[in-house]
Design an enzyme around this catalytic site. Structure first.
Site, PDB file in Angstrom:
ATOM      1  N   SER A   1      -0.319  -0.931  -6.203  1.00 31.45           N
ATOM      2  CA  SER A   1      -0.065  -2.085  -7.046  1.00 31.45           C
ATOM      3  C   SER A   1       0.687  -1.694  -8.306  1.00 31.45           C
ATOM      4  O   SER A   1       0.525  -0.595  -8.830  1.00 31.45           O
ATOM      5  CB  SER A   1      -1.388  -2.728  -7.462  1.00 31.45           C
ATOM      6  OG  SER A   1      -1.996  -3.339  -6.360  1.00 31.45           O
TER       7      SER A   1
ATOM      8  N   LYS B   1     -14.066  -8.304  -9.280  1.00 33.60           N
ATOM      9  CA  LYS B   1     -13.233  -9.161 -10.126  1.00 33.60           C
ATOM     10  C   LYS B   1     -12.635 -10.313  -9.314  1.00 33.60           C
ATOM     11  O   LYS B   1     -12.568 -11.446  -9.781  1.00 33.60           O
ATOM     12  CB  LYS B   1     -12.122  -8.311 -10.749  1.00 33.60           C
ATOM     13  CG  LYS B   1     -11.357  -9.044 -11.817  1.00 33.60           C
ATOM     14  CD  LYS B   1     -10.394  -8.113 -12.520  1.00 33.60           C
ATOM     15  CE  LYS B   1      -9.672  -8.839 -13.629  1.00 33.60           C
ATOM     16  NZ  LYS B   1      -8.785  -7.952 -14.365  1.00 33.60           N
ATOM     17  N   ASP B   2     -12.207 -10.008  -8.082  1.00 31.82           N
ATOM     18  CA  ASP B   2     -11.661 -11.068  -7.238  1.00 31.82           C
ATOM     19  C   ASP B   2     -12.739 -12.057  -6.839  1.00 31.82           C
ATOM     20  O   ASP B   2     -12.466 -13.249  -6.661  1.00 31.82           O
ATOM     21  CB  ASP B   2     -11.003 -10.467  -5.993  1.00 31.82           C
ATOM     22  CG  ASP B   2      -9.648  -9.848  -6.310  1.00 31.82           C
ATOM     23  OD1 ASP B   2      -8.964 -10.370  -7.203  1.00 31.82           O
ATOM     24  OD2 ASP B   2      -9.292  -8.844  -5.677  1.00 31.82           O
TER      25      ASP B   2
ATOM     26  N   HIS C   1       0.804  -1.214   0.000  1.00 33.34           N
ATOM     27  CA  HIS C   1       0.000   0.000   0.000  1.00 33.34           C
ATOM     28  C   HIS C   1       0.842   1.270   0.000  1.00 33.34           C
ATOM     29  O   HIS C   1       0.299   2.357  -0.130  1.00 33.34           O
ATOM     30  CB  HIS C   1      -0.984  -0.007   1.179  1.00 33.34           C
ATOM     31  CG  HIS C   1      -2.190  -0.843   0.898  1.00 33.34           C
ATOM     32  ND1 HIS C   1      -2.133  -2.199   0.778  1.00 33.34           N
ATOM     33  CD2 HIS C   1      -3.484  -0.508   0.669  1.00 33.34           C
ATOM     34  CE1 HIS C   1      -3.325  -2.674   0.507  1.00 33.34           C
ATOM     35  NE2 HIS C   1      -4.169  -1.672   0.424  1.00 33.34           N
TER      36      HIS C   1
ATOM     37  N   GLU D   1       6.407 -33.690  -2.094  1.00 33.74           N
ATOM     38  CA  GLU D   1       5.178 -33.291  -2.758  1.00 33.74           C
ATOM     39  C   GLU D   1       5.537 -32.525  -4.034  1.00 33.74           C
ATOM     40  O   GLU D   1       6.615 -31.944  -4.139  1.00 33.74           O
ATOM     41  CB  GLU D   1       4.356 -32.399  -1.817  1.00 33.74           C
ATOM     42  CG  GLU D   1       3.718 -33.175  -0.686  1.00 33.74           C
ATOM     43  CD  GLU D   1       2.416 -33.824  -1.110  1.00 33.74           C
ATOM     44  OE1 GLU D   1       2.486 -34.883  -1.771  1.00 33.74           O
ATOM     45  OE2 GLU D   1       1.343 -33.297  -0.792  1.00 33.74           O
TER      46      GLU D   1
END
Lengths: 453, 187, 285
Positions: free
Chosen positions: A223, A247-248, A219, A291
């Protein structure tokens, strides 16, 4: 911090006014992920993975806390309590499969998040701190996932604990005592299982803490975006809410469909059958692999097959085992200096022709190959291939990136995000309600550019 | 149309719900339903698991219990008192059948026909779950000669009925049956 | 600048060490060294494809065939249970196979489980109860190894999840016994050691377990199904799939419901997202 045009939180009711004076939590949320956080308007779907990673962390913590209500970290009963969860506990099978596959999906999301950062050079100034904290999160995730995999106390759990703690024996002098100390014994047993459980429970909360720092650091500059051009004016941004929350939300739906498809229809596809055999210290499985999300690093570990010797003298400078361990840890630690290795002033791979070629035809195939090779048997030609790709991996970050950032001629950048989205003419019409001083003014315009989504 | 700036006024709720808002309301409510249904497995996992719920039963051999003696055994991980009453105790209990009690019950209703000397009760005080005294030799049997809970002073009579103290109910009689003259199957 | 210079030097050094000390000797050996020896048994192993018609629980809409599970249980009880335990399964679980509560009580009582004499406290045996788990055929691992030519018969509760493609593996293993092709065996110098049995679907093709399903009709099925070896193998593989994953069918059914809901919710989320962004999008052209 925020941009000058960021909206300010306005408490509506008497209660929120009171709360805002005493504990401005709604204001914090508003400024962090609400309408008070202006975000570049041109983020593509690759920017969904940050929020998804946060969701995965919460999913793992919630299912994990619930599983811990039924699990017992004792080598005599651990395997049985996992089966108890699968057979007797109400919806236990669902919770355990969600947790096990949740780990895999967490890594899928994180890898996409990291490789988005590679392509768009999200690690560059002024976002180095976000990147560094991200690498810390990734390392913590690896430790957490490894210790979690030990808890079911199956064959892969046991031998994974044995092999991974065995890495530390490569360290000269203190290596072997260090492994004994890590395990609290000479082989994985109750002591190791209990401490792994304790740390597996603790570390996710540490991760959550570093995630908060990661978001805090985000922040400060805001972004990054697909053009790599910094925000200059209000028309370059939209408020996080409702634009990116919507959108998320859609991205989360797509993620959940893929995730539940695995949980309900292929829950064991990403696991290993041997982990349904209870740990047996007397018998090693035919193929020990971690894994899948550790495969690239496992391939790098296994690539070093020869001791570093002084030719014709037989004097060993560094044994192969230590070389492998150094390389494996180095392959991630190199990410810590990435912001200073790649000095190109242009961020986005879209405007860097040379960088883009090495990304798509160098780094991505290399990672794909290492993912495959880490799960393959340690035999030829897999060993040779993993050596070649390991060499490229280090060359890419340590040699190729510094050199191309020096010699590359980047494509012209758009003047602003608005221009990149709308084209030059319409951008000129856009009212510039607020502006910041652009530090990296584009050299020319590229009107043909369409939004990346 | 100025499509450039981040104009969010169209989304503010000041104007109330407009027709094109239905999609947001539908999406949010569906998400709410989805989120709430996630709670179902998370909550129900704390309920007793299948192995705990699986009907379990306990066989008790009552043949060796002498009149006046009790044994303690377990049923569903809780103490179970099995007591053979002496003729005097039976008479005393029957005499009290009509007495003023908090949770009125007769001796006959708390034993099986033909076996009214065998009293089987849970050894769990109905007040707050302590184990009452009186089942073993020499323990305090309370003012009514049955069981006495030392935690908060509840007195039960020889038939396990609450007579004095804070407990609200008589000692619980579990479901059981005589599989032979001397063997009782509880549960 | 110094970071980049250091990086370039470190990168070249790592590559040099890797190429000269690891890759080069490996390539040399690969090109000129002796070919790596392969176990002769590799020539005989065949991946098992499972029963010809597959299983009723295969696929996203698969369901249990309860008659088959009951037959499979019968095969386990009459054949496998002599050596193999089923320690994570309780008799009460048999109700999932379609048995009634009374049938489960009777079935449990037909097994002998370890118990404690209530009078003396000595270990003894008693008939099973629904809450008991399937008993262990051997008292401990040493006894199991001693009775089975040093090979411990694995617990079968999770066998179909503990092997790759487990349901098909169990079927194929039970039907994969036979003889190695003698001509081929002579050529690669392969022979099955004494006390082991040739099975082309076992990873190293020599298995310590004698063919458990030896003849057709070995088990007389209660429902009258002809008990050929493939039939018995299919049924017991189905039963062992159930023991490994009792929630398999419930899981798939829940999955369809959940995914259906999520599809609906995601379409709504997409429409909502598109509408919110509609005012911002540049018009085409």
């Amino acid at each position: 911090m925020s941009f000058a045009w960021a909206k300010q939180y306005q408490p509506q009711s008497a209660f929120t006014k009171w709360l805002d004076e005493k504990l401005p939590f709604p204001r914090l949320v508003y400024n962090a992920v609400g309408a008070g956080y202006p975000v570049p308007r041109n983020l593509n779907y690759m920017w969904n993975f940050g929020v998804l990673a946060g969701f995965c962390l919460m999913l793992q913590i919630v299912t994990g806390v619930v599983l811990a209500m039924h699990y017992a970290a004792n080598q005599a009963v651990a395997f049985g309590t996992v089966e108890h969860i699968m057979r007797n506990v109400n919806y236990g099978w669902m919770l355990r499969y969600a947790h096990a596959n949740g780990a895999s999906f967490f890594f899928i999301v994180i890898y996409l998040h990291i490789f988005r950062g590679f392509f768009y050079s999200s690690y560059k100034a002024p976002r180095e701190m976000i990147w560094l904290l991200g690498v810390v999160i990734f390392l913590l995730m690896m430790a957490t996932a490894f210790m979690g995999y030990v808890l079911p106390w199956g064959q892969m759990s046991f031998w994974g604990a044995q092999v991974i703690t065995g890495l530390f024996t490569a360290i000269p002098l203190v290596g072997e005592p260090l492994q004994v100390w890590l395990l609290g014994g000479f082989a994985p047993d109750n002591a190791a299982l209990n401490r792994f459980f304790s740390l597996h429970f603790l570390l996710p909360f540490v991760i959550a803490g570093v995630v908060i720092l990661h978001i805090w650091a985000l922040h400060i500059p805001g972004s990054s975006n697909p053009t790599g051009v910094e925000v200059k004016q209000e028309s370059d941004t939209v408020p996080f809410h409702p634009y990116y929350t919507a959108k998320d939300g859609f991205g989360l739906g797509v993620f959940m469909i893929l995730f539940t498809a695995m949980v309900f229809f292929l829950p064991n596809a990403l696991g290993h059958p041997d982990n349904y055999i209870e740990a047996n210290p007397l018998s090693t499985p035919a193929l020990i692999v971690p894994e899948w999300y550790f495969y690239p690093f496992y391939a790098i570990l296994r690539a070093f097959t020869g001791d570093l010797t002084i030719p014709f003298t037989g004097i060993v400078l560094i044994p192969a085992k230590l070389l492998g361990v150094i390389a494996m840890f180095g392959s991630i630690l190199v990410w810590f200096i990435l912001p200073w290795l790649d000095k190109s002033p242009v961020r986005s791979g879209h405007y860097r022709p040379l960088f883009r070629k090495f990304f798509w035809f160098g780094l991505i195939p290399t990672m794909a190959a290492l993912f495959y090779l880490g799960g393959a048997h340690a035999e030829e030609p897999y060993i040779m291939l993993s050596q070649i790709f390991t060499a490229y991996y280090f060359m890419h970050f340590l040699v190729i990136l510094p050199i191309i950032s020096q010699i590359e001629v980047p494509k012209p950048l758009p003047f602003s995000i608005t221009e990149a989205v709308l084209g030059k003419d319409k951008a000129a019409e856009a009212p510039r309600a607020g502006t910041v001083d652009g530090t990296d003014a584009g050299t020319a315009t590229d009107g043909s550019l369409q939004p990346a989504e | 149309m100025a499509i450039n700036t981040a104009d969010t006024s169209a989304l503010s709720t000041d104007e109330g719900v407009r027709r094109r808002d239905w999609i947001h309301i539908a999406a949010l409510s569906t998400a709410g339903v989805g989120g709430a249904s996630l709670l179902f497995p998370l909550i129900s996992q704390m309920a007793p698991s299948e192995d705990v719920l699986a009907a379990s039963s306990t066989d008790v051999d009552v043949g060796a219990i002498q009149p006046g003696q009790s044994i303690k055994t377990t049923f569903r991980k809780q103490p179970l008192f099995v007591k053979r009453l002496t003729p005097e105790e039976i008479a005393a209990a029957k005499k009290d059948d009509a007495a003023d009690m908090r949770d009125p019950a007769t001796l006959a209703s708390r034993t099986k026909e033909g076996h009214e000397d065998i009293l089987i009760t849970m050894g769990v005080c109905t007040h707050l779950g302590c184990v009452p005294l009186g089942a073993a030799e020499g323990e305090n049997k309370g003012e009514f000669g049955g069981y006495f809970c030392p935690c908060h002073g509840s007195h039960y009579d020889v038939a396990g009925r609450i007579r004095k103290g804070p407990a609200p109910l008589n000692l619980k009689v579990p479901e059981y049956s005589f599989s032979s003259d001397t063997v009782v199957r509880v549960g | 600048m110094s970071i980049r210079l250091g990086g370039i030097i470190a990168g070249l050094a790592i590559t040099l060490v890797l190429v000269l000390w690891s890759l080069a000797p490996g390539v040399y050996n690969f090109a000129f060294g002796p070919a790596p020896e392969k176990q002769p048994s590799y020539a005989f192993y065949e991946h098992g494809e499972g029963p010809a018609n597959g299983f009723s629980f295969d696929g996203a809409f698969g369901k249990w065939d309860y008659a088959q599970l009951q037959r499979g249980y019968q095969v386990y009880k009459e054949v496998c249970s002599a050596c193999h335990s089923l320690k994570f399964v309780a008799f009460r679980n048999l109700q999932d196979l379609g048995y009634t509560e009374a049938e489960v009580d009777a079935e449990a009582a037909s097994w002998t489980v370890p118990g404690i004499d209530p009078a003396t406290g000595e270990t003894t045996t008693r008939p099973g109860e629904p809450t008991d788990y399937f008993p262990m055929p051997f008292s401990n691992a040493i006894a199991a190894a001693a009775a089975n030519n040093n090979a411990i018969p694995p617990d079968l509760s999770l066998i179909t999840k503990a092997r790759h493609d487990g349901s098909n593996y169990v079927y194929s293993l039970l039907t994969g016994y036979g003889e190695a092709d003698p001509a081929k065996a002579a050529k690669v110098g392969f022979e099955t050691p004494d006390g082991l049995y040739f099975n082309k679907h076992f990873p190293n093709v020599n298995i310590a377990m004698a063919p458990p399903l030896a003849v057709d009709g070995q088990v007389t099925f209660a429902d009258g199904t002809a008990s050929t070896i493939p039939q018995m193998a299919t049924d017991v593989a189905a039963f062992l799939t159930w023991t490994a994953e009792p929630s398999l069918v419930e899981r798939k059914q829940t999955g369809w419901f959940v995914i259906g809901f999520l599809l609906f919710a995601t379409v709504l989320a997409f429409l909502s997202y598109k509408q919110i962004w509609a005012g911002l999008k540049p018009k085409k052209g």
